[in-house]
Each structure stands twice: as structure tokens, then as C-alpha cells.
Write a protein that holds these residues in place. Sequence first.
Motif, PDB file in Angstrom:
ATOM      1  N   VAL A   1      -6.790 -27.063  69.025  1.00  0.00           N
ATOM      2  CA  VAL A   1      -6.211 -28.166  68.253  1.00  0.00           C
ATOM      3  C   VAL A   1      -4.882 -27.773  67.624  1.00  0.00           C
ATOM      4  O   VAL A   1      -3.939 -28.569  67.604  1.00  0.00           O
ATOM      5  CB  VAL A   1      -7.205 -28.685  67.193  1.00  0.00           C
ATOM      6  N   ARG A   2      -4.771 -26.547  67.164  1.00  0.00           N
ATOM      7  CA  ARG A   2      -3.510 -26.090  66.562  1.00  0.00           C
ATOM      8  C   ARG A   2      -2.379 -26.135  67.592  1.00  0.00           C
ATOM      9  O   ARG A   2      -1.282 -26.636  67.310  1.00  0.00           O
ATOM     10  CB  ARG A   2      -3.661 -24.678  66.016  1.00  0.00           C
ATOM     11  N   SER A   3      -2.629 -25.629  68.790  1.00  0.00           N
ATOM     12  CA  SER A   3      -1.609 -25.638  69.844  1.00  0.00           C
ATOM     13  C   SER A   3      -1.281 -27.057  70.287  1.00  0.00           C
ATOM     14  O   SER A   3      -0.130 -27.384  70.561  1.00  0.00           O
ATOM     15  CB  SER A   3      -2.085 -24.819  71.043  1.00  0.00           C
ATOM     16  N   LEU A   4      -2.304 -27.897  70.365  1.00  0.00           N
ATOM     17  CA  LEU A   4      -2.102 -29.299  70.727  1.00  0.00           C
ATOM     18  C   LEU A   4      -1.213 -29.985  69.698  1.00  0.00           C
ATOM     19  O   LEU A   4      -0.259 -30.681  70.059  1.00  0.00           O
ATOM     20  CB  LEU A   4      -3.450 -30.020  70.823  1.00  0.00           C
ATOM     21  N   ALA A   5      -1.517 -29.780  68.419  1.00  0.00           N
ATOM     22  CA  ALA A   5      -0.726 -30.395  67.350  1.00  0.00           C
ATOM     23  C   ALA A   5       0.731 -29.937  67.428  1.00  0.00           C
ATOM     24  O   ALA A   5       1.651 -30.736  67.262  1.00  0.00           O
ATOM     25  CB  ALA A   5      -1.328 -30.050  65.985  1.00  0.00           C
ATOM     26  N   SER A   6       0.926 -28.663  67.707  1.00  0.00           N
ATOM     27  CA  SER A   6       2.283 -28.134  67.836  1.00  0.00           C
ATOM     28  C   SER A   6       3.003 -28.777  69.019  1.00  0.00           C
ATOM     29  O   SER A   6       4.156 -29.188  68.910  1.00  0.00           O
ATOM     30  CB  SER A   6       2.227 -26.615  68.007  1.00  0.00           C
ATOM     31  N   LEU A   7       2.320 -28.881  70.154  1.00  0.00           N
ATOM     32  CA  LEU A   7       2.905 -29.495  71.346  1.00  0.00           C
ATOM     33  C   LEU A   7       3.306 -30.944  71.077  1.00  0.00           C
ATOM     34  O   LEU A   7       4.361 -31.395  71.509  1.00  0.00           O
ATOM     35  CB  LEU A   7       1.905 -29.435  72.508  1.00  0.00           C
ATOM     36  N   LEU A   8       2.457 -31.661  70.345  1.00  0.00           N
ATOM     37  CA  LEU A   8       2.712 -33.074  70.062  1.00  0.00           C
ATOM     38  C   LEU A   8       3.558 -33.294  68.809  1.00  0.00           C
ATOM     39  O   LEU A   8       3.836 -34.431  68.442  1.00  0.00           O
ATOM     40  CB  LEU A   8       1.377 -33.821  69.908  1.00  0.00           C
ATOM     41  N   ASP A   9       3.944 -32.188  68.145  1.00  0.00           N
ATOM     42  CA  ASP A   9       4.762 -32.242  66.927  1.00  0.00           C
ATOM     43  C   ASP A   9       4.122 -33.123  65.860  1.00  0.00           C
ATOM     44  O   ASP A   9       4.723 -34.067  65.348  1.00  0.00           O
ATOM     45  CB  ASP A   9       6.177 -32.725  67.256  1.00  0.00           C
ATOM     46  N   MET A  10       2.849 -32.791  65.568  1.00  0.00           N
ATOM     47  CA  MET A  10       2.119 -33.520  64.542  1.00  0.00           C
ATOM     48  C   MET A  10       1.258 -32.538  63.756  1.00  0.00           C
ATOM     49  O   MET A  10       1.103 -31.390  64.166  1.00  0.00           O
ATOM     50  CB  MET A  10       1.238 -34.612  65.161  1.00  0.00           C
ATOM     51  N   SER A  11       0.712 -32.981  62.665  1.00  0.00           N
ATOM     52  CA  SER A  11      -0.160 -32.123  61.869  1.00  0.00           C
ATOM     53  C   SER A  11      -1.506 -31.960  62.583  1.00  0.00           C
ATOM     54  O   SER A  11      -1.891 -32.792  63.415  1.00  0.00           O
ATOM     55  CB  SER A  11      -0.380 -32.721  60.481  1.00  0.00           C
ATOM     56  N   GLU A  12      -2.214 -30.894  62.235  1.00  0.00           N
ATOM     57  CA  GLU A  12      -3.549 -30.697  62.786  1.00  0.00           C
ATOM     58  C   GLU A  12      -4.475 -31.823  62.338  1.00  0.00           C
ATOM     59  O   GLU A  12      -5.340 -32.255  63.106  1.00  0.00           O
ATOM     60  CB  GLU A  12      -4.115 -29.345  62.348  1.00  0.00           C
ATOM     61  N   GLN A  13      -4.287 -32.325  61.123  1.00  0.00           N
ATOM     62  CA  GLN A  13      -5.113 -33.431  60.619  1.00  0.00           C
ATOM     63  C   GLN A  13      -4.960 -34.661  61.508  1.00  0.00           C
ATOM     64  O   GLN A  13      -5.933 -35.328  61.836  1.00  0.00           O
ATOM     65  CB  GLN A  13      -4.733 -33.777  59.185  1.00  0.00           C
ATOM     66  N   THR A  14      -3.724 -34.963  61.904  1.00  0.00           N
ATOM     67  CA  THR A  14      -3.481 -36.110  62.779  1.00  0.00           C
ATOM     68  C   THR A  14      -4.097 -35.870  64.149  1.00  0.00           C
ATOM     69  O   THR A  14      -4.700 -36.774  64.735  1.00  0.00           O
ATOM     70  CB  THR A  14      -1.969 -36.383  62.910  1.00  0.00           C
ATOM     71  N   ALA A  15      -3.977 -34.650  64.668  1.00  0.00           N
ATOM     72  CA  ALA A  15      -4.573 -34.318  65.961  1.00  0.00           C
ATOM     73  C   ALA A  15      -6.090 -34.504  65.916  1.00  0.00           C
ATOM     74  O   ALA A  15      -6.683 -35.070  66.842  1.00  0.00           O
ATOM     75  CB  ALA A  15      -4.217 -32.893  66.368  1.00  0.00           C
ATOM     76  N   TYR A  16      -6.729 -34.056  64.826  1.00  0.00           N
ATOM     77  CA  TYR A  16      -8.176 -34.242  64.676  1.00  0.00           C
ATOM     78  C   TYR A  16      -8.535 -35.727  64.602  1.00  0.00           C
ATOM     79  O   TYR A  16      -9.541 -36.166  65.161  1.00  0.00           O
ATOM     80  CB  TYR A  16      -8.700 -33.515  63.433  1.00  0.00           C
ATOM     81  N   LYS A  17      -7.700 -36.514  63.913  1.00  0.00           N
ATOM     82  CA  LYS A  17      -7.943 -37.964  63.810  1.00  0.00           C
ATOM     83  C   LYS A  17      -7.890 -38.601  65.197  1.00  0.00           C
ATOM     84  O   LYS A  17      -8.764 -39.378  65.575  1.00  0.00           O
ATOM     85  CB  LYS A  17      -6.915 -38.607  62.888  1.00  0.00           C
ATOM     86  N   LEU A  18      -6.863 -38.258  65.974  1.00  0.00           N
ATOM     87  CA  LEU A  18      -6.735 -38.810  67.319  1.00  0.00           C
ATOM     88  C   LEU A  18      -7.873 -38.326  68.218  1.00  0.00           C
ATOM     89  O   LEU A  18      -8.330 -39.070  69.093  1.00  0.00           O
ATOM     90  CB  LEU A  18      -5.377 -38.439  67.906  1.00  0.00           C
ATOM     91  N   LEU A  19      -8.329 -37.102  67.992  1.00  0.00           N
ATOM     92  CA  LEU A  19      -9.471 -36.571  68.730  1.00  0.00           C
ATOM     93  C   LEU A  19     -10.714 -37.412  68.436  1.00  0.00           C
ATOM     94  O   LEU A  19     -11.413 -37.848  69.355  1.00  0.00           O
ATOM     95  CB  LEU A  19      -9.707 -35.110  68.343  1.00  0.00           C
ATOM     96  N   ARG A  20     -10.993 -37.651  67.160  1.00  0.00           N
ATOM     97  CA  ARG A  20     -12.161 -38.450  66.770  1.00  0.00           C
ATOM     98  C   ARG A  20     -12.100 -39.860  67.350  1.00  0.00           C
ATOM     99  O   ARG A  20     -13.128 -40.441  67.709  1.00  0.00           O
ATOM    100  CB  ARG A  20     -12.281 -38.531  65.253  1.00  0.00           C
ATOM    101  N   GLU A  21     -10.896 -40.401  67.447  1.00  0.00           N
ATOM    102  CA  GLU A  21     -10.714 -41.759  67.967  1.00  0.00           C
ATOM    103  C   GLU A  21     -10.697 -41.803  69.497  1.00  0.00           C
ATOM    104  O   GLU A  21     -10.650 -42.881  70.081  1.00  0.00           O
ATOM    105  CB  GLU A  21      -9.434 -42.359  67.404  1.00  0.00           C
ATOM    106  N   GLY A  22     -10.724 -40.637  70.141  1.00  0.00           N
ATOM    107  CA  GLY A  22     -10.750 -40.578  71.602  1.00  0.00           C
ATOM    108  C   GLY A  22      -9.431 -40.954  72.256  1.00  0.00           C
ATOM    109  O   GLY A  22      -9.407 -41.362  73.416  1.00  0.00           O
ATOM    110  N   ILE A  23      -8.337 -40.813  71.542  1.00  0.00           N
ATOM    111  CA  ILE A  23      -7.031 -41.237  72.047  1.00  0.00           C
ATOM    112  C   ILE A  23      -6.414 -40.210  72.991  1.00  0.00           C
ATOM    113  O   ILE A  23      -5.822 -40.571  74.008  1.00  0.00           O
ATOM    114  CB  ILE A  23      -6.084 -41.547  70.871  1.00  0.00           C
ATOM    115  N   ILE A  24      -6.555 -38.933  72.681  1.00  0.00           N
ATOM    116  CA  ILE A  24      -5.935 -37.884  73.495  1.00  0.00           C
ATOM    117  C   ILE A  24      -6.895 -37.485  74.624  1.00  0.00           C
ATOM    118  O   ILE A  24      -8.032 -37.100  74.363  1.00  0.00           O
ATOM    119  CB  ILE A  24      -5.573 -36.660  72.638  1.00  0.00           C
ATOM    120  N   PRO A  25      -6.450 -37.557  75.871  1.00  0.00           N
ATOM    121  CA  PRO A  25      -7.319 -37.214  77.004  1.00  0.00           C
ATOM    122  C   PRO A  25      -7.384 -35.701  77.245  1.00  0.00           C
ATOM    123  O   PRO A  25      -6.637 -34.936  76.642  1.00  0.00           O
ATOM    124  CB  PRO A  25      -6.626 -37.910  78.177  1.00  0.00           C
TER     125      PRO A  25
END
Length: 63
Positions: free
Chosen positions: A8-32
Motif C-alpha cells: 500500500v505504501r508503494s501504491l500510494a507513492s505511485l499514485l501520489d496520494m496518502s496511504e489513508q486515501t489508498a486504503y480508502k480506495l482499496l476498501r471501496e474496490g476502486i483500484i484493480p
Amino acid sequence: MDKEFLNVRSLASLLDMSEQTAYKLLREGIIPGRVKVGKSVRFNKEVVLEWLQNGGVTIDCKD
């Protein structure tokens, strides 16, 4: 060819977002490309990059 997986940390960095936002998108099933490894989550980098190239729209996604 070996597949590269992101935590998740690397994903957040790649997408230029916070880890919190990455976790939110993960919970919502948005990121494949999500893969569960025990209690951890990893993302197939190739699938995520393809998703980005498609403007964040999942088109016939192969998890």
C-alpha cells in the motif's frame, strides 16, 4: 517474466496520494489488481499501470 507487486505504501507513492486515501480506495474496490497475501494486501503493478493508462477506468481487468 516476473510480476511486480506493490504494498500500500508503494501504491500510494505511485499514485501520489496518502496511504489513508489508498486504503480508502482499496476498501471501496476502486483500484484493480489486488492480491491478498495472508493479512496483507499487494497490488499487481502491471494491472495498476494499465488502469492508470485507461484514466482510472477498469476495462476487462485481469486481477
